[in-house]
Design an enzyme around this catalytic site. Sequence first.
Site, PDB file in Angstrom:
ATOM      1  CG  ASP A   8      -1.800   1.195   1.319  1.00 51.55           C
ATOM      2  OD1 ASP A   8      -2.002   1.857   0.280  1.00 51.55           O
ATOM      3  OD2 ASP A   8      -2.293   1.492   2.426  1.00 51.55           O
ATOM      4  CG  ASP A 103      -2.772   3.902  -3.291  1.00 49.79           C
ATOM      5  OD1 ASP A 103      -3.826   3.270  -3.466  1.00 49.79           O
ATOM      6  OD2 ASP A 103      -2.501   4.488  -2.235  1.00 49.79           O
ATOM      7  CD  GLU A 104      -5.028  -0.251  -1.455  1.00 48.93           C
ATOM      8  OE1 GLU A 104      -5.628  -1.328  -1.530  1.00 48.93           O
ATOM      9  OE2 GLU A 104      -5.436   0.709  -0.785  1.00 48.93           O
TER      10      GLU A 104
HETATM   11 MG   LIG Z   1      -2.403   4.103   0.030  1.00 43.27          MG
END
Ligand SMILES: [Mg+2]
Length: 213
Positions: A8, A103-104
């Site tokens: 993350d 974003d993961e």
């Molecule tokens: Mg994040």
Amino acid sequence: MKLIFYIDMNAFFASCHQVIDPRIVSKPIVVSSQSRRAIVASNNYEARKYNIKTAMPLYQAKVLCPTLICINVNRELYIEYSHKIFNLLVNNFTNKVEITSIDEYCLDATNIYLQYNNAFECAKAIQNNILNSLNLPCSIGISYNKFLAKMASKVNKPLGIFIFKPHNIKTKLWPLDIKELPGIGKKTTEKLKNININTIGDFETSTNNWDLQ
Ligand SMILES: [Mg+2]
């Protein structure tokens, strides 16, 4: 048994802007649109010190921090860096990577972690590689499946690494607020809290009482 890493990125949008403009590193920044009703889309950790949160109206954030730097949303920039991270993972670690959001990333480390001695060292190598190559911080959660790995990625931020194993699930996962569970939104959180389910542990113990026959 599988070994899953959930990566993350920390304050991703704000971090991308800091990469292309080093003048704003270590300063409180938020990313938002420029409209009068703008809300905070991303806030860096410096802005969080002022109690600024995502989805907060921009005017309110400016009241909390008068020196706040506001940056325009730049989706192309985030997509560009999201692809760079994906390529870095595939080229340097494994092609068993799934992009779960901008974003993961979910990475199956089952066949690679032993090259780094153990799961923690493997995650550290990934975290350092992303930080050194792209200047972007991330937290990595490790466990036996995607759900537990994702939950583990929330435990230590920023730049944390955390492993959920059977022995620490009760002490570390169960005390987390019910709203931390993926799929539990604002309304469901409210409903669950009304029936006294406040933490993930409460949910677990209450499901034990369900009559499933
Ligand atoms: Mg994040």
